[in-house]
Enzyme design. Sequence first.
Site, mmCIF file in Angstrom:
data_model
loop_
_atom_site.group_PDB
_atom_site.id
_atom_site.type_symbol
_atom_site.label_atom_id
_atom_site.label_comp_id
_atom_site.label_asym_id
_atom_site.label_seq_id
_atom_site.Cartn_x
_atom_site.Cartn_y
_atom_site.Cartn_z
ATOM 1 N N CYS A 65 -50.700 46.605 82.657
ATOM 2 C CA CYS A 65 -51.588 47.564 81.991
ATOM 3 C C CYS A 65 -50.706 48.721 81.548
ATOM 4 O O CYS A 65 -49.476 48.585 81.537
ATOM 5 C CB CYS A 65 -52.768 47.993 82.873
ATOM 6 S SG CYS A 65 -52.372 49.006 84.310
ATOM 7 N N HIS A 98 -40.438 40.357 102.222
ATOM 8 C CA HIS A 98 -40.957 40.973 103.451
ATOM 9 C C HIS A 98 -42.479 41.058 103.486
ATOM 10 O O HIS A 98 -43.067 41.000 104.562
ATOM 11 C CB HIS A 98 -40.404 42.396 103.595
ATOM 12 C CG HIS A 98 -38.940 42.451 103.892
ATOM 13 N ND1 HIS A 98 -38.293 43.612 104.235
ATOM 14 C CD2 HIS A 98 -37.995 41.467 103.893
ATOM 15 C CE1 HIS A 98 -36.999 43.365 104.438
ATOM 16 N NE2 HIS A 98 -36.792 42.075 104.230
#
Length: 155
Positions: A65, A98
């Site tokens: 966006c 992670h």
Amino acid sequence: MRIAVATDHGGFILKEAVIGAIEGVGHDVVDYGTDSAESVDYPDFTETLCRAVQEGEADRGVLLCGSGVGVCIAANKMNGIYAALCHDTYSAHQGVEHDHMNVLCLGGRVIGSDLAKEIVQSFLKAQFVGNQTGQERHARRVGKVRKLENGKSLR
Ligand code: RB5
């Protein structure tokens, strides 16, 4: 992998570069629009892309966006979606390694197409490490995030 791409008008300027970057490293693109710079509402495109990830039609997604913020907020309201706004390559791979990020968000009014391509490719190259010996802490932390997602407390 199958990679879903969706954008509003604010991110449209980056769409072609993002699709080229994905295809350039051998992945398939599922294009959920929008297809012009005409004004649209980012939550509509966010929902379509995130449903595709939830339902296994796509392995990961890239949402665009103007700032990357609106799509990121909307995506993270959806179960099983781990979206992050990354305008650097380190966050784009570490977020997967992670934090199990499965949707990358970018702002078409913030970064240029060359950086966007590098960020997308860092995101796609990365794999979650929490199932590797010595890296179990990441699986534990993602498990805690899932609990929060399901309305449970960590206390
Ligand atoms: C659209 O003008 C803009 O608000 C949108 O693309 C996005 O930046 C929202 O976060």
